[in-house]
Scaffold this active site. Structure first.
Site, PDB file in Angstrom:
ATOM      1  N   GLU A 186       0.796  -1.341   0.109  1.00  0.00           N
ATOM      2  CA  GLU A 186       0.011   0.082   0.119  1.00  0.00           C
ATOM      3  C   GLU A 186       0.670   1.321   0.057  1.00  0.00           C
ATOM      4  O   GLU A 186       0.499   2.106  -0.846  1.00  0.00           O
ATOM      5  CB  GLU A 186      -0.944   0.018   1.366  1.00  0.00           C
ATOM      6  CG  GLU A 186      -1.837  -1.203   1.465  1.00  0.00           C
ATOM      7  CD  GLU A 186      -2.556  -1.478  -0.040  1.00  0.00           C
ATOM      8  OE1 GLU A 186      -2.879  -0.733  -0.645  1.00  0.00           O
ATOM      9  OE2 GLU A 186      -2.714  -2.693  -0.287  1.00  0.00           O
ATOM     10  N   GLU A 239      -1.665  -2.718 -10.073  1.00  0.00           N
ATOM     11  CA  GLU A 239      -1.681  -3.769  -9.147  1.00  0.00           C
ATOM     12  C   GLU A 239      -0.575  -4.600  -9.460  1.00  0.00           C
ATOM     13  O   GLU A 239       0.015  -5.037  -8.517  1.00  0.00           O
ATOM     14  CB  GLU A 239      -3.063  -4.539  -9.157  1.00  0.00           C
ATOM     15  CG  GLU A 239      -4.286  -3.544  -8.388  1.00  0.00           C
ATOM     16  CD  GLU A 239      -3.839  -3.027  -6.961  1.00  0.00           C
ATOM     17  OE1 GLU A 239      -2.829  -3.745  -6.371  1.00  0.00           O
ATOM     18  OE2 GLU A 239      -4.570  -2.165  -6.528  1.00  0.00           O
TER      19      GLU A 239
END
Length: 715
Positions: free
Chosen positions: A135, A157
């Site tokens: 993150e 991602e």
């Protein structure tokens, strides 16, 4: 921030960098926190704060340490600094995903923030570190540079998963160990997805609900595609491409093509053919043959895939070993397979015979198959003993295990020869694991048989999961009996060594590669030792050993390993351990989740009855995603029992999916995928799975998320 005249509190948030609106987050609650500070390489003083419910503040230190490591690593590896004066993380119990990279305020599932030796396994500690890093890394790959549309999801991602994998490899100090872990997950989940009705390219072309495409393909296979850039361009070339990517696109919303262009332009490389990976679903297969004559090795490769645009651009890393001494006579070289069939030569090799080591470090997400299978077992045996590439050394052993299990499954008359090669490989692993300076984690993985989900991906339908489970168990029991003395001696030696380390340390539980490796190996050895339980005497011996392991555990890692062994034994120790584990949890949600999961994964005849009873337990609820996954999701991964021939496992799941869908469509669609692979099984199993899908399709008010899964599953 402050308090207004009317008694209400306010906070003003200032961020000068453009970003998409989905990154905004606001969290309010009765929370406590820990604080720290980090000074970036450019001199910015950043306040770090991690929030949780007050009872959990003592479990936040590892998350804070992981955050600071992530910030330092990104500066050193990619030259990327944090850009604000404040970085917040908040841990939330009821959260569908692992975490979300909201700018300046990451929202996390508690499972990826909270950690202490009493409540978290080594795997949990590593996951916290990896997800905290993931993150944080999104600040640049996802936030500062974001996606033009959701079809480009893998742009942020896949790239960020690759970055967190590289970070974790550096933190544990072993590229091979981390690579093995990532490939195990890829083969067990993503290859399975590629073989299902939900197969899709890493850049999907259409969707009903975008929630359904936060998948292993977009994330894990997407990361493999990013890794192939680095393999083709070198680590230095990849960094040049990243630098140009940020220089061109900071503050903008871009596409996968923009990333590819930056990589190509920075390295003056033609990657036009490589772009086909973004639109090709399924797992490609590469078939190879080899010949050796007068110092020249010729390798011929043939590729097949679902590409509609022509052959893929596949990097294949190859090294060559001397067939007599095991020494490396040709160091790793990246071959670029760009045609349907292509040959490569290694010249002037100084050896009478050679053994090629192909697809080193798993250089491409493909299935590798030998054209001539007559000598492959001997080659695997040789590579398992001598390969200088840690990943390929492990993989050769996995292929031997797989062959032995499949031959046991089919009652192949040559299975004894294969099993002898497996025993030779295991003997070597046990010997090396006993030496000073051994890599305990590599040894643990080398001793671990492939999982049933991974094995199933190498089988031709129809698959019988119960028979596969039995065959795998037969091989494992044979190895456990054959090497019982060596396994017990190594187990005892590690026990003594670990007790000595604890006695001389200020901390009773160390989170470092050596300590975690020792626990991992010792727990694998325990698993072998407790496999032998056919007679009453053997059962009592195994139960006593596992219960002692449980009672003397220094932390959750050893406790869970012991409990995993005990739940498969019908003894008083099992019931005592489950009761003690539950009582010791003292209501801790993450520990209670483990208590549910270990029972859902138990290999006992009445496991479904036990799971159904647990759905009525006072601590069970479908409304909490973690709790639902811990029991219902876990049971669906208990391959031989979920896929029991009577179909009761399918009916159990079907009876719950409607209720789960009303509460949480994202969760129902994920768990519902367990029913869509019916074409891979026999007629009776397929019929029941389809019946459950048809019932769900006819249900009023079905969410778009679950409807899409069910509809595709019925095609």
């Amino acid at each position: 921030e402050g308090e207004g005249d009317d008694g209400r509190h306010y906070a003003v948030w200032s961020d000068p960098y453009p970003k998409p609106s989905y990154l905004f987050a606001l969290v309010a609650g009765d929370l406590d926190s820990i604080e720290d500070r980090y000074t970036t390489s450019g001199g910015r003083d950043v306040k770090l704060e991690i929030f949780s419910e007050k009872d959990n503040v003592d479990k936040l230190d590892h998350a804070m340490s992981s955050l600071k490591k992530s910030m330092e690593w990104d500066e050193q590896r990619f030259g990327l600094e944090y850009d604000l004066d404040l970085y917040n993380i908040v841990a939330v119990n009821d959260f569908n995903m692992g975490a979300m990279e909201n700018k300046g305020l990451n929202v996390f599932n508690t499972a990826y923030v909270l950690a202490s030796p009493k409540t978290a396994t080594d795997g949990d500690f590593l996951n916290v570190e990896a997800v905290i890093g993931h993150e944080y890394f999104h600040n640049w790959t996802g936030n500062r540079v974001t996606c033009r549309d959701w079809f480009q999801l893998t742009l942020k991602e896949g790239l960020t998963v690759f970055r967190d994998q590289e970070f974790s490899a550096d933190m544990i100090g072993s590229q091979s160990v981390k690579r093995i872990e990532d490939v195990v997950r890829l083969r067990g989940a993503q290859f399975k997805e590629d073989a299902s009705p939900m197969k899709h390219p890493i850049r999907p072309e259409s969707y009903i609900s975008m929630d359904n495409f936060y998948t292993s393909t977009v994330y894990s296979k997407g990361a493999e595609v990013i890794r192939m850039y680095q393999t083709l361009l070198t680590r230095e070339g990849f960094r040049k491409g990243m630098d140009l990517y940020f220089e061109r696109h900071d503050g903008t919303a871009v596409t996968c093509d923009d990333f590819l262009s930056a990589m190509a332009d920075a390295n003056n490389a033609d990657l036009s053919q490589f772009s086909r990976w973004y639109s090709t679903p399924g797992t490609p297969t590469v078939t190879y043959s080899s010949s050796y004559d007068n110092g020249t090795l010729t390798l011929t490769f043939r590729q097949s895939s679902l590409s509609t645009q022509g052959p893929l651009h596949i990097p294949i890393s190859v090294g060559v070993l001397d067939g007599n001494t095991g020494e490396e006579v040709a160091q790793t070289k990246v071959l670029e397979l760009k045609e349907e069939e292509q040959s490569f030569t290694f010249d002037n090799l100084k050896a009478e015979s050679v053994v090629p080591s192909i697809l080193r470090d798993f250089s491409a997400p493909v299935k590798l198959v030998a054209d001539d299978t007559s000598t492959q077992e001997l080659e695997w045996s040789y590579l398992a003993a001598h390969d200088t590439d840690g990943y390929n050394k492990w993989d050769a052993g996995q292929k031997l295990y797989t062959q032995a299990i499949f031959k046991t499954l089919s009652s192949d008359e040559t299975s004894e020869t294969t099993l002898q090669l497996v025993e030779d490989a295991l003997r070597g692993v046990l010997a090396s694991a006993s030496e000073d300076g051994a890599d305990y984690s590599l040894a643990a993985y080398a001793l671990t048989l492939p999982g049933e989900s991974t094995l199933a991906e190498d089988m031709t339908p129809p698959i019988d999961p119960v028979a596969l489970h039995k065959a795998r168990g037969t091989v494992k029991k044979r190895l456990a009996r054959q090497f019982n003395t060596q396994i017990q001696n190594l187990y005892d030696s590690l026990t003594t060594k670990m007790q000595s380390s604890t006695a001389s340390s200020s901390s009773s539980y160390a989170i470092d590669p050596i300590s975690m490796g020792q626990r991992r190996l010792r727990n694998v050895l325990l698993d072998y030792l407790t496999t032998i339980k056919e007679t009453a005497e053997e059962l009592n011996t195994a139960s006593d050993l596992a219960y002692n392991h449980f009672q003397t555990a220094s932390g959750m890692t050893d406790k869970m390993a012991a409990l995993n062994a005990l739940v498969g034994m019908d003894t008083s120790h099992r019931d005592d351990a489950l009761r003690q584990f539950y009582d010791d949890a003292n209501g801790d949600p993450l520990v209670i989740n483990k208590w549910f999961t270990v029972q859902a994964l138990a290999d006992v005849p009445d496991v479904l009855d036990r799971v159904e009873a647990l759905t009525k337990h006072v601590d069970f609820t479908l409304s909490n995603p973690n709790r639902c996954r811990s029991l219902v999701g876990a049971f669906c991964m208990n391959e031989s029992h979920f896929h029991a021939a009577d179909g009761k496992g399918y009916r159990f799941l079907g009876s719950l999916l409607g209720d789960i869908d009303e509460l949480n469509p994202q969760l129902s669609s994920r768990i519902g995928k367990s029913l869509i692979g019916w074409k891979r099984y026999d007629e009776d199993r397929a019929r029941v799975m389809k019946e459950e899908l048809e019932k769900l399709k006819g249900k009023d008010g079905l969410s778009d998320d679950l409807f899409e899964i069910v509809s595709r599953g019925l095609k």
